[in-house]
Motif scaffolding. Structure first.
Motif, mmCIF file in Angstrom:
data_model
loop_
_atom_site.group_PDB
_atom_site.id
_atom_site.type_symbol
_atom_site.label_atom_id
_atom_site.label_comp_id
_atom_site.label_asym_id
_atom_site.label_seq_id
_atom_site.Cartn_x
_atom_site.Cartn_y
_atom_site.Cartn_z
ATOM 1 N N UNK A 1 -30.233 11.546 -80.486
ATOM 2 C CA UNK A 1 -29.686 10.668 -81.517
ATOM 3 C C UNK A 1 -29.608 9.247 -80.973
ATOM 4 N N UNK A 2 -29.867 8.258 -81.819
ATOM 5 C CA UNK A 2 -29.914 6.879 -81.340
ATOM 6 C C UNK A 2 -28.547 6.344 -80.920
ATOM 7 N N UNK A 3 -27.472 7.032 -81.288
ATOM 8 C CA UNK A 3 -26.141 6.586 -80.857
ATOM 9 C C UNK A 3 -25.571 7.449 -79.732
ATOM 10 N N UNK A 4 -26.419 8.223 -79.074
ATOM 11 C CA UNK A 4 -25.947 9.013 -77.936
ATOM 12 C C UNK A 4 -26.170 8.210 -76.655
ATOM 13 N N UNK A 5 -25.343 8.482 -75.659
ATOM 14 C CA UNK A 5 -25.499 7.787 -74.381
ATOM 15 C C UNK A 5 -24.960 8.632 -73.241
ATOM 16 N N UNK A 6 -25.412 8.311 -72.044
ATOM 17 C CA UNK A 6 -25.010 9.005 -70.828
ATOM 18 C C UNK A 6 -24.219 8.033 -69.966
ATOM 19 N N UNK A 7 -22.979 8.385 -69.694
ATOM 20 C CA UNK A 7 -22.099 7.542 -68.887
ATOM 21 C C UNK A 7 -21.995 8.126 -67.486
ATOM 22 N N UNK A 8 -22.254 7.291 -66.486
ATOM 23 C CA UNK A 8 -22.164 7.721 -65.095
ATOM 24 C C UNK A 8 -21.028 6.975 -64.407
ATOM 25 N N UNK A 9 -20.151 7.726 -63.769
ATOM 26 C CA UNK A 9 -19.025 7.161 -63.025
ATOM 27 C C UNK A 9 -19.193 7.575 -61.569
ATOM 28 N N UNK A 10 -19.247 6.592 -60.684
ATOM 29 C CA UNK A 10 -19.336 6.912 -59.257
ATOM 30 C C UNK A 10 -18.182 6.244 -58.521
ATOM 31 N N UNK A 11 -17.680 6.939 -57.519
ATOM 32 C CA UNK A 11 -16.512 6.472 -56.786
ATOM 33 C C UNK A 11 -16.935 5.750 -55.525
ATOM 34 N N UNK B 1 -20.842 14.599 -54.815
ATOM 35 C CA UNK B 1 -19.390 14.683 -54.631
ATOM 36 C C UNK B 1 -18.638 13.474 -55.189
ATOM 37 N N UNK B 2 -19.330 12.344 -55.365
ATOM 38 C CA UNK B 2 -18.627 11.146 -55.847
ATOM 39 C C UNK B 2 -19.261 10.555 -57.101
ATOM 40 N N UNK B 3 -20.196 11.245 -57.729
ATOM 41 C CA UNK B 3 -20.860 10.726 -58.917
ATOM 42 C C UNK B 3 -20.847 11.784 -60.016
ATOM 43 N N UNK B 4 -20.392 11.366 -61.205
ATOM 44 C CA UNK B 4 -20.253 12.285 -62.325
ATOM 45 C C UNK B 4 -20.856 11.644 -63.572
ATOM 46 N N UNK B 5 -21.476 12.474 -64.411
ATOM 47 C CA UNK B 5 -22.076 11.990 -65.650
ATOM 48 C C UNK B 5 -21.541 12.802 -66.815
ATOM 49 N N UNK B 6 -21.445 12.131 -67.959
ATOM 50 C CA UNK B 6 -21.064 12.816 -69.185
ATOM 51 C C UNK B 6 -21.916 12.269 -70.318
ATOM 52 N N UNK B 7 -22.460 13.181 -71.129
ATOM 53 C CA UNK B 7 -23.333 12.793 -72.234
ATOM 54 C C UNK B 7 -22.525 12.809 -73.534
ATOM 55 N N UNK B 8 -22.568 11.704 -74.252
ATOM 56 C CA UNK B 8 -21.847 11.563 -75.511
ATOM 57 C C UNK B 8 -22.839 11.580 -76.658
ATOM 58 N N UNK B 9 -22.509 12.257 -77.738
ATOM 59 C CA UNK B 9 -23.381 12.328 -78.905
ATOM 60 C C UNK B 9 -24.383 13.467 -78.792
#
Length: 180
Positions: free
Chosen positions: A41-51, A29-37
């Protein structure tokens, strides 16, 4: 409005925006992830935002320590975290998770420009995958004698079922349906 109400509103908005986006994951409910790229791929990353408890009046936690990001250097991770936190400070007091993901998507190339391709690791990974796939292929299903006999009765010499094995007996079918 209280922090809990703000969080609930933002959660509903995120769900409606990203409901068909496969790159978005709601961990809880308070943690979200988004995958970029692109995957792998070596320039892809996963960003996690938690409240935290009193979000959005305070900054969310930005996390890049997911296993998916093992290929990213710590310098690049620190740079991404720093730049995202700068953006968060400008949005303090309002819902900012979507803004963080959107800003990161727009500046993905800039955030990952210092990331170098690591050839030695990429060459090792396909070899490991090939070895694991060959091990998986070697594993065969073990059948009992009775199972083998039943299989042989139903199949031809190639191991295929004969033509029409699943056809309906038309005469038998019509005789059953014609009377009713």
């Amino acid at each position: 409005m209280s922090c809990d109400e703000d969080q609930e509103d933002e959660r509903e908005v995120l769900r409606s925006i990203y409901e068909v986006d496969e790159k978005f994951i709601e961990v809880n409910a308070t943690t979200f992830q988004y995958k970029f790229g692109e995957d792998g791929h070596y320039k892809s990353f996963l960003l996690e935002v938690s409240w935290p408890q009193d979000y959005p009046t305070c900054l969310p936690n930005i996390n890049l320590d997911a296993f998916y990001n093992k290929h990213i250097s710590s310098k690049v991770k620190d740079t991404i975290t720093y730049r995202i936190k700068e953006q968060c400070e400008m949005c303090l007091g309002s819902a900012m998770t979507y803004s963080i993901f959107d800003w990161s998507k727009e500046h993905e190339e800039e955030l990952m420009e210092d990331q170098q391709e690591q050839e030695s690791k990429e060459e090792q990974i396909p070899n490991q995958e090939a070895n694991s796939q060959s091990k998986k292929k070697e594993k065969k299903e073990i059948l009992t004698k009775n199972q083998k006999r039943r299989l042989a009765e139903r199949t031809n010499y190639k191991g295929e079922r004969g033509r029409g094995w699943n056809w309906v007996d038309v005469v038998k079918h019509l005789s059953k349906t014609a009377n009713s």
